[in-house]
Design an enzyme around this catalytic site. Sequence first.
Site, PDB file in Angstrom:
ATOM      1  N   LYS A   9       0.825  -1.229   0.000  1.00 26.17           N
ATOM      2  CA  LYS A   9       0.000   0.000   0.000  1.00 26.17           C
ATOM      3  C   LYS A   9       0.847   1.261   0.000  1.00 26.17           C
ATOM      4  O   LYS A   9       0.584   2.198  -0.740  1.00 26.17           O
ATOM      5  CB  LYS A   9      -0.837   0.101   1.288  1.00 26.17           C
ATOM      6  N   ARG A  84      -9.250   1.600   9.940  1.00 28.49           N
ATOM      7  CA  ARG A  84      -8.796   0.254  10.282  1.00 28.49           C
ATOM      8  C   ARG A  84      -9.812  -0.497  11.129  1.00 28.49           C
ATOM      9  O   ARG A  84      -9.591  -1.662  11.464  1.00 28.49           O
ATOM     10  CB  ARG A  84      -7.494   0.368  11.046  1.00 28.49           C
ATOM     11  N   ARG A 122      11.161  -5.852   4.903  1.00 24.32           N
ATOM     12  CA  ARG A 122      10.894  -4.448   4.574  1.00 24.32           C
ATOM     13  C   ARG A 122      11.860  -3.518   5.309  1.00 24.32           C
ATOM     14  O   ARG A 122      12.193  -3.721   6.462  1.00 24.32           O
ATOM     15  CB  ARG A 122       9.450  -4.116   4.972  1.00 24.32           C
ATOM     16  N   ARG A 155      11.464  -0.995  10.802  1.00 24.65           N
ATOM     17  CA  ARG A 155      10.500  -0.642  11.838  1.00 24.65           C
ATOM     18  C   ARG A 155      10.504  -1.710  12.922  1.00 24.65           C
ATOM     19  O   ARG A 155      10.640  -2.892  12.626  1.00 24.65           O
ATOM     20  CB  ARG A 155       9.101  -0.570  11.219  1.00 24.65           C
ATOM     21  N   ARG A 166      -0.337  -8.228  13.650  1.00 26.72           N
ATOM     22  CA  ARG A 166      -0.915  -7.145  12.827  1.00 26.72           C
ATOM     23  C   ARG A 166      -1.861  -7.724  11.776  1.00 26.72           C
ATOM     24  O   ARG A 166      -2.886  -7.143  11.457  1.00 26.72           O
ATOM     25  CB  ARG A 166       0.205  -6.324  12.179  1.00 26.72           C
TER      26      ARG A 166
HETATM   27  P1  AMP Z   1       1.136   0.891   9.459  1.00 27.25           P
HETATM   28  O1  AMP Z   1       2.294   1.805   9.285  1.00 27.25           O
HETATM   29  O2  AMP Z   1      -0.087   1.326   8.688  1.00 27.25           O
HETATM   30  O3  AMP Z   1       1.478  -0.566   9.234  1.00 27.25           O
HETATM   31  O4  AMP Z   1       0.705   1.000  11.000  1.00 27.25           O
HETATM   32  C1  AMP Z   1       1.599   0.630  12.040  1.00 27.25           C
HETATM   33  C2  AMP Z   1       0.843   0.522  13.347  1.00 27.25           C
HETATM   34  O5  AMP Z   1       0.275   1.807  13.693  1.00 27.25           O
HETATM   35  C3  AMP Z   1      -0.358  -0.422  13.343  1.00 27.25           C
HETATM   36  O6  AMP Z   1       0.041  -1.763  13.570  1.00 27.25           O
HETATM   37  C4  AMP Z   1      -1.194   0.146  14.491  1.00 27.25           C
HETATM   38  O7  AMP Z   1      -0.663  -0.204  15.745  1.00 27.25           O
HETATM   39  C5  AMP Z   1      -1.000   1.647  14.318  1.00 27.25           C
HETATM   40  N1  AMP Z   1      -2.016   2.235  13.419  1.00 27.25           N
HETATM   41  C6  AMP Z   1      -1.814   2.789  12.195  1.00 27.25           C
HETATM   42  N2  AMP Z   1      -2.964   3.222  11.658  1.00 27.25           N
HETATM   43  C7  AMP Z   1      -3.931   2.955  12.563  1.00 27.25           C
HETATM   44  C8  AMP Z   1      -5.337   3.139  12.592  1.00 27.25           C
HETATM   45  N3  AMP Z   1      -5.987   3.694  11.564  1.00 27.25           N
HETATM   46  N4  AMP Z   1      -6.010   2.735  13.706  1.00 27.25           N
HETATM   47  C9  AMP Z   1      -5.373   2.176  14.742  1.00 27.25           C
HETATM   48  N5  AMP Z   1      -4.057   1.944  14.775  1.00 27.25           N
HETATM   49  C10 AMP Z   1      -3.326   2.322  13.696  1.00 27.25           C
END
Ligand code: AMP
Length: 213
Positions: A9, A84, A122, A155, A166
């Site tokens: 994404k 989410r 990644r 990360r 996740r």
């Molecule tokens: P991402 O970078 O999108 O993979 O997000 C990394 C982490 O941030 C996720 O595993 C969640 O813990 C948190 N996170 C990101 N976006 C959201 C969201 N919309 N709602 C809740 N937690 C989020």
Amino acid sequence: MFGPPGCGKGTQARMITGTAGIPAISTGDLLRAEMAAGTPLGQQAEAVMAAGGLVSDDLVNEMLVNRIAQPDCSSGFLLDGYPRTLEQGMFLDKLFVERGITPLVFHLEVRDEILVERVCARRSCPKCNRIYNLVFQKPRHEGLCDDCHCELSRRKDDCCEVARERLKAYHKQTGPAIDFFRNRHFHMFEGMKAPKAIFADIQRTLEAELTHA
Ligand code: AMP
């Protein structure tokens, strides 16, 4: 844009904003920036993110509202990693209705078996957030961002164990949010193709949607 962790994404979001001229908003990036700045929000989010869970809807919704109020979002924006949960989806839908926005909904699909593997390989640039993959999307020079030449980092939540959590959160909590938006301008994309090929599919869909808008 919906899609499980590691589906690509972020890479597509970057390519889309490059041509569509709208900002890509990643709630994950916003949360990581809050963490790096040591804000109360960042501190609250840190443990949940490290465990692969989801940060509370209220915190994320407020952060999103503040971000889309910025002038660069006035002609549109791309959401990556939000909504989410069903609650976030309903909150966003209310915002769309209030503002007369008709969203396009994209879903990038990749089979679970390969996602964990992908997430573990990644790496990203801490400065510009460009994403690489040590297996299929390597930087030109090992360990360095092609654009900023900064040292790439991994990360904390990109390890196999957290990636599995996740993925679980994605199916359980994000699934209902996807269903909520399924009857809109909803498009599925095959995420196993090469990034450029996926982007070509996305561009075709965008052109068709915008022609009929
Ligand atoms: P991402 O970078 O999108 O993979 O997000 C990394 C982490 O941030 C996720 O595993 C969640 O813990 C948190 N996170 C990101 N976006 C959201 C969201 N919309 N709602 C809740 N937690 C989020």
